[in-house]
Write a protein that holds these residues in place. Sequence first.
Motif, PDB file in Angstrom:
ATOM      1  N   TYR A  19      -0.278  -9.814   6.618  1.00  0.00           N
ATOM      2  CA  TYR A  19       0.039  -8.566   7.318  1.00  0.00           C
ATOM      3  C   TYR A  19       0.341  -7.392   6.390  1.00  0.00           C
ATOM      4  O   TYR A  19       0.760  -6.332   6.860  1.00  0.00           O
ATOM      5  N   GLY A  20       0.130  -7.578   5.082  1.00  0.00           N
ATOM      6  CA  GLY A  20       0.312  -6.471   4.161  1.00  0.00           C
ATOM      7  C   GLY A  20       1.771  -6.127   3.927  1.00  0.00           C
ATOM      8  O   GLY A  20       2.673  -6.932   4.184  1.00  0.00           O
ATOM      9  N   SER A  21       2.009  -4.916   3.464  1.00  0.00           N
ATOM     10  CA  SER A  21       3.367  -4.482   3.095  1.00  0.00           C
ATOM     11  C   SER A  21       4.095  -3.966   4.328  1.00  0.00           C
ATOM     12  O   SER A  21       4.155  -2.755   4.581  1.00  0.00           O
ATOM     13  N   PHE A  22       4.659  -4.880   5.090  1.00  0.00           N
ATOM     14  CA  PHE A  22       5.288  -4.533   6.362  1.00  0.00           C
ATOM     15  C   PHE A  22       6.745  -4.103   6.222  1.00  0.00           C
ATOM     16  O   PHE A  22       7.390  -3.776   7.220  1.00  0.00           O
ATOM     17  N   GLU A  23       7.305  -4.108   5.008  1.00  0.00           N
ATOM     18  CA  GLU A  23       8.722  -3.769   4.844  1.00  0.00           C
ATOM     19  C   GLU A  23       9.014  -2.334   5.293  1.00  0.00           C
ATOM     20  O   GLU A  23      10.054  -2.059   5.874  1.00  0.00           O
ATOM     21  N   ALA A  26       8.194   1.981   9.252  1.00  0.00           N
ATOM     22  CA  ALA A  26       7.947   3.332   9.759  1.00  0.00           C
ATOM     23  C   ALA A  26       6.503   3.755   9.503  1.00  0.00           C
ATOM     24  O   ALA A  26       5.918   4.509  10.295  1.00  0.00           O
ATOM     25  N   ASN A  27       5.928   3.281   8.416  1.00  0.00           N
ATOM     26  CA  ASN A  27       4.560   3.660   8.052  1.00  0.00           C
ATOM     27  C   ASN A  27       3.562   2.502   8.150  1.00  0.00           C
ATOM     28  O   ASN A  27       2.389   2.684   7.826  1.00  0.00           O
ATOM     29  N   TRP A  28       4.021   1.346   8.596  1.00  0.00           N
ATOM     30  CA  TRP A  28       3.152   0.167   8.628  1.00  0.00           C
ATOM     31  C   TRP A  28       2.332   0.154   9.904  1.00  0.00           C
ATOM     32  O   TRP A  28       2.840   0.420  10.999  1.00  0.00           O
ATOM     33  N   ARG A  29       1.075  -0.143   9.766  1.00  0.00           N
ATOM     34  CA  ARG A  29       0.197  -0.368  10.907  1.00  0.00           C
ATOM     35  C   ARG A  29      -0.397  -1.757  10.779  1.00  0.00           C
ATOM     36  O   ARG A  29      -0.729  -2.204   9.680  1.00  0.00           O
ATOM     37  N   VAL A  30      -0.539  -2.443  11.895  1.00  0.00           N
ATOM     38  CA  VAL A  30      -1.010  -3.832  11.866  1.00  0.00           C
ATOM     39  C   VAL A  30      -2.426  -3.873  11.295  1.00  0.00           C
ATOM     40  O   VAL A  30      -3.347  -3.282  11.870  1.00  0.00           O
ATOM     41  N   PRO A  31      -2.626  -4.569  10.174  1.00  0.00           N
ATOM     42  CA  PRO A  31      -3.970  -4.629   9.596  1.00  0.00           C
ATOM     43  C   PRO A  31      -4.804  -5.728  10.249  1.00  0.00           C
ATOM     44  O   PRO A  31      -4.258  -6.653  10.871  1.00  0.00           O
ATOM     45  N   PRO A  32      -6.124  -5.655  10.134  1.00  0.00           N
ATOM     46  CA  PRO A  32      -6.940  -6.799  10.560  1.00  0.00           C
ATOM     47  C   PRO A  32      -6.569  -8.029   9.737  1.00  0.00           C
ATOM     48  O   PRO A  32      -6.175  -7.913   8.574  1.00  0.00           O
ATOM     49  N   LEU A  33      -6.682  -9.182  10.336  1.00  0.00           N
ATOM     50  CA  LEU A  33      -6.424 -10.412   9.594  1.00  0.00           C
ATOM     51  C   LEU A  33      -7.412 -10.505   8.436  1.00  0.00           C
ATOM     52  O   LEU A  33      -8.583 -10.143   8.576  1.00  0.00           O
ATOM     53  N   PRO A  34      -6.973 -10.989   7.289  1.00  0.00           N
ATOM     54  CA  PRO A  34      -7.854 -11.051   6.116  1.00  0.00           C
ATOM     55  C   PRO A  34      -8.949 -12.099   6.280  1.00  0.00           C
ATOM     56  O   PRO A  34      -8.808 -13.070   7.018  1.00  0.00           O
TER      57      PRO A  34
END
Length: 366
Positions: A19-23, A26-34
């Motif tokens: 899910y990438g850098s979800f910490e 506020a700026n995180w958007r759900v990425p496509p699964l790798p």
Amino acid sequence: MASQAARLQRFKAAMKKVYGSFEDTANWRVPPLPGNSGHRGRYLWTDAFGVVNFVTLRYATGEERYLEAAKRLVQTVHDTLGRTRDGSSRLSGASDTEPLKGGLRIGKVDEGGPDGDGQYHHYLTLWMFALNCLAVASKEVRYNDLAIRLAQAIHPCFIVKNNGVEEPSMVWKVSTDMSRPLSRSKGHLDDVMGYVVFERLDSVAHWFGQGDDQPLLAEKEQYLHMMTRSRPLQSSTDMLDLGMSLWSAQFHSRQGDELLRELGTHGSSIAREIFVEQNGPCSSLHKSAGRRLAFRELGACLGIKCYSNDADVVANADAVVEFWESHAEESAPDDLMAITQVMLAAALIPGAFDLSYPDGRKLEDS
């Protein structure tokens, strides 16, 4: 044994691979699964683990931002797998006010064929559990309500008649529009997972003060009838099936306690044979990483850590988890990378998958 802080860092590292850098929520958007992990970037089983794991992070850290991540992932799944493959419309029967009335697609890459898209009963029940976990953690009843409406919508489509007699029987897969079965029998644990998750949904509805009614009573009675008819309830030597058997056995139940204990006892004996004695045809732990499937073994480890009181079995399950931390990336095919990492995180810290974690969160029926 690693400290809980170290496990938490390893847990986060596995989740970030998916899910990438979800910490920075506020700026995180759900990425496509790798990788080639799902159609239009989503796969229901993987993302169900993702939601529950974000809830675990909330319990482990006390930080509400992880619930925001879980909510965004839920919305993204509903906006993708709750729609047709081209994304042009909601699934048949669904609407803006009832977004899950058409169920949820699996997220298979291929539209048709033996491994094509459709709807799996055990994926749907796991997603309901994920919504339920989010409802309890956020104290927002709407997520449990969504799960109940999903349960009511999909249940009749998986129930079939045998020779014209309305005796409850099931299939494990139906078409994307839920109009026809795509299998001839139920999965080994479909009735068990249906029963325990539906019971949980009713219990949490009561916990939220929604009265003593059980909106899923009729559906639970059908599952319970099938479970009783299949006695003795037994697990199997398939690693993922073993794990989900033990995970299911931990649930408190109004009527099914004896059946669930029966399932847990049998699963525990198999777990000891595989993880401690490591003999017989059911044990694969002596094989090289390339001849094993990480996500299935991690499912077994998760179930063991949610249910087992056998210190030797739990210790050896921890050793298997550590093995896959070192070998998963090199041996998991590209399309299994995401599912392996979310299940690795859950096996490291079962968290919200464990109904007694943290102390006092386990809901008792009343």
